[in-house]
Design a protein around this motif. Structure first.
Motif, PDB file in Angstrom:
ATOM      1  N   LEU A  81       0.817  -1.208   0.000  1.00 20.62           N
ATOM      2  CA  LEU A  81       0.000   0.000   0.000  1.00 20.62           C
ATOM      3  C   LEU A  81       0.861   1.273   0.000  1.00 20.62           C
ATOM      4  CD1 LEU A  81      -2.793  -0.995   2.552  1.00 20.62           C
ATOM      5  CD2 LEU A  81      -2.954  -0.921   0.052  1.00 20.62           C
ATOM      6  N   THR A  82       2.144   1.126   0.273  1.00 21.27           N
ATOM      7  CA  THR A  82       3.061   2.269   0.194  1.00 21.27           C
ATOM      8  C   THR A  82       3.052   2.840  -1.209  1.00 21.27           C
ATOM      9  OG1 THR A  82       4.539   1.588   1.987  1.00 21.27           O
ATOM     10  CG2 THR A  82       5.512   2.903   0.228  1.00 21.27           C
ATOM     11  N   ASP A  83       2.981   4.184  -1.309  1.00 18.67           N
ATOM     12  CA  ASP A  83       2.998   4.868  -2.608  1.00 18.67           C
ATOM     13  C   ASP A  83       3.903   6.084  -2.481  1.00 18.67           C
ATOM     14  OD1 ASP A  83       2.545   6.266  -4.954  1.00 18.67           O
ATOM     15  OD2 ASP A  83       0.395   5.826  -5.009  1.00 18.67           O
ATOM     16  N   TYR A  84       5.155   5.933  -2.903  1.00 15.41           N
ATOM     17  CA  TYR A  84       6.118   7.022  -2.765  1.00 15.41           C
ATOM     18  C   TYR A  84       5.730   8.253  -3.584  1.00 15.41           C
ATOM     19  CZ  TYR A  84       9.210   3.648  -0.487  1.00 15.41           C
ATOM     20  OH  TYR A  84       9.742   2.724   0.370  1.00 15.41           O
ATOM     21  N   SER A  85       5.013   8.047  -4.693  1.00 13.00           N
ATOM     22  CA  SER A  85       4.606   9.188  -5.520  1.00 13.00           C
ATOM     23  C   SER A  85       3.631  10.097  -4.784  1.00 13.00           C
ATOM     24  CB  SER A  85       3.969   8.700  -6.827  1.00 13.00           C
ATOM     25  OG  SER A  85       2.706   8.077  -6.585  1.00 13.00           O
ATOM     26  N   LYS A  86       2.929   9.549  -3.797  1.00 14.13           N
ATOM     27  CA  LYS A  86       1.986  10.326  -2.989  1.00 14.13           C
ATOM     28  C   LYS A  86       2.535  10.608  -1.593  1.00 14.13           C
ATOM     29  CE  LYS A  86      -2.087   8.518  -5.380  1.00 14.13           C
ATOM     30  NZ  LYS A  86      -3.351   7.746  -5.244  1.00 14.13           N
ATOM     31  N   GLN A  87       3.809  10.256  -1.359  1.00 10.44           N
ATOM     32  CA  GLN A  87       4.471  10.448  -0.068  1.00 10.44           C
ATOM     33  C   GLN A  87       3.797   9.658   1.052  1.00 10.44           C
ATOM     34  OE1 GLN A  87       4.307  14.952  -0.555  1.00 10.44           O
ATOM     35  NE2 GLN A  87       6.356  14.748   0.312  1.00 10.44           N
ATOM     36  N   THR A  88       3.197   8.526   0.680  1.00 10.88           N
ATOM     37  CA  THR A  88       2.515   7.663   1.637  1.00 10.88           C
ATOM     38  C   THR A  88       3.359   6.429   1.896  1.00 10.88           C
ATOM     39  OG1 THR A  88       0.324   8.377   0.896  1.00 10.88           O
ATOM     40  CG2 THR A  88       0.453   6.273   2.046  1.00 10.88           C
ATOM     41  N   THR A  89       3.603   6.142   3.179  1.00 11.32           N
ATOM     42  CA  THR A  89       4.379   4.954   3.527  1.00 11.32           C
ATOM     43  C   THR A  89       3.682   4.150   4.615  1.00 11.32           C
ATOM     44  OG1 THR A  89       5.699   6.162   5.184  1.00 11.32           O
ATOM     45  CG2 THR A  89       6.587   6.032   2.944  1.00 11.32           C
ATOM     46  N   LEU A  90       3.784   2.836   4.507  1.00 10.74           N
ATOM     47  CA  LEU A  90       3.327   1.922   5.548  1.00 10.74           C
ATOM     48  C   LEU A  90       4.496   1.034   5.935  1.00 10.74           C
ATOM     49  CD1 LEU A  90       0.678   2.427   3.565  1.00 10.74           C
ATOM     50  CD2 LEU A  90      -0.347   0.816   5.178  1.00 10.74           C
ATOM     51  N   ASN A  91       4.694   0.872   7.227  1.00 10.57           N
ATOM     52  CA  ASN A  91       5.816   0.091   7.714  1.00 10.57           C
ATOM     53  C   ASN A  91       5.365  -0.875   8.797  1.00 10.57           C
ATOM     54  OD1 ASN A  91       8.810  -0.387   7.912  1.00 10.57           O
ATOM     55  ND2 ASN A  91       8.390   0.211  10.021  1.00 10.57           N
ATOM     56  N   VAL A  92       5.459  -2.180   8.488  1.00 16.42           N
ATOM     57  CA  VAL A  92       5.218  -3.197   9.507  1.00 16.42           C
ATOM     58  C   VAL A  92       6.476  -3.255  10.366  1.00 16.42           C
ATOM     59  CG1 VAL A  92       4.721  -5.618   9.966  1.00 16.42           C
ATOM     60  CG2 VAL A  92       3.664  -4.476   7.997  1.00 16.42           C
ATOM     61  N   GLY A  93       6.399  -2.674  11.563  1.00 16.63           N
ATOM     62  CA  GLY A  93       7.594  -2.508  12.372  1.00 16.63           C
ATOM     63  C   GLY A  93       7.709  -3.438  13.563  1.00 16.63           C
ATOM     64  N   VAL A  94       6.589  -4.060  13.964  1.00 16.40           N
ATOM     65  CA  VAL A  94       6.598  -4.960  15.117  1.00 16.40           C
ATOM     66  C   VAL A  94       5.763  -6.180  14.772  1.00 16.40           C
ATOM     67  CG1 VAL A  94       5.976  -5.259  17.550  1.00 16.40           C
ATOM     68  CG2 VAL A  94       6.829  -3.049  16.752  1.00 16.40           C
TER      69      VAL A  94
END
Length: 292
Positions: free
Chosen positions: A139-152
């Protein structure tokens, strides 16, 4: 006030001065900001400040500002200008834009079973979660400056048991209008990939974006003009990190973030500020309080 460091850190990495730098836990983020604010108010009063100024210090910014959020918004709506005493960018730039931040917790549920004797009767919650992790990261979209990070990630008990539950925490950062709504909808539409498993999704937006919009541009330009009269040059920057300034921006109140000290190494034992930035920022803020 507002530090990620546990009690006792000051014994391990004590306050110290080394040439042009000052070291210590929370020195930059953001104890220096409190010192600067107090010095600026004192300076402004000494030189004829004739308007009320409110200084709000909170202790829960690093964990979401859940208690202080209402106070921040209420006081902002009574103000002509809000100055956020978070540290400046490493090059001294103010933070004229910040991403919004949210978090989701995704729990998968399966069926426990003996990994040797009854493997086929189990439903592996970790396997289900693995499918969901890949879908979420996409779902991350760098063109829209949107990031999702599964961190835990947490799951299972011992290796010879088919895990019944597994859990992930997902960090979300958004900048553009409508992106949070898109991500929220996509997350809510996630479906189990394996028969006999279930998904539970909770979470929400903690701080909305603080965009570099017309109001921010005009606010920055006005501050830049005041700074120039003091022989200072202000630069505009931004960061994917969020602050309490994110609560102010949607209210239509002029806000300037990153008004604190200049330094580097936030949240680490290397944290420091440049000593001369204390006086410079105090002088600038005193002028903003008088001239705005």
């Amino acid at each position: 006030m507002d530090t990620v460091h546990p009690i006792g850190t000051i014994q391990k990495t004590p306050f110290r001065e080394d040439g042009e730098k000052i070291f210590g836990p929370g020195t930059m983020d953001m104890k220096a900001g409190i010192v600067i604010a107090l010095a600026a108010i004192e300076e402004a009063i000494t030189h004829g400040l004739n308007r009320p100024v409110t200084l709000l210090c909170t202790s829960d910014e690093e964990i979401g500002s859940h208690t202080s959020r209402g106070h921040i918004k209420r006081l902002a709506q009574e103000s002509a200008l809000v100055l956020v005493m978070e540290p400046a960018m490493p090059d001294g730039s103010l933070k004229t834009w910040r991403k919004g931040v949210g978090e989701f917790r995704v729990k998968t549920k399966g069926r426990a079973a003996h990994a040797g004797g009854d493997h086929e009767k189990g439903r592996n919650a970790i396997e289900e979660l693995a499918h969901q992790i890949i879908a979420i990261q996409k779902l991350t979209d760098y063109s829209k400056q949107t990031t999702l990070n599964v961190g835990v990630i947490h799951g299972g008990t011992v290796s010879n048991v088919v895990p019944e539950e597994a859990l992930i925490q997902v960090d979300v950062r958004v900048m553009q209008p409508g992106e949070w709504e898109r991500i929220k909808a996509e997350m809510k539409n996630l479906e189990p990939m394996l028969d006999g498993t279930f998904i539970e999704i909770t979470g929400g937006l903690n701080r909305p974006p603080m965009p570099f919009d017309d109001l921010m541009k005009s606010t920055f330009e006005k501050a830049k003009g005041i700074a120039e009269k003091l022989g200072m040059e202000l630069k505009a920057g931004g960061t994917g990190g969020a602050s309490d300034g994110n609560f102010v921006a949607p209210l239509g109140i002029p806000v300037l973030d990153g008004m604190g000290a200049v330094g580097d190494g936030a949240h680490s034992e290397r944290e420091f500020i440049f000593a001369d930035s204390l006086g410079q920022k105090a002088k600038l803020i005193a002028e903003l309080l008088k001239r705005w």
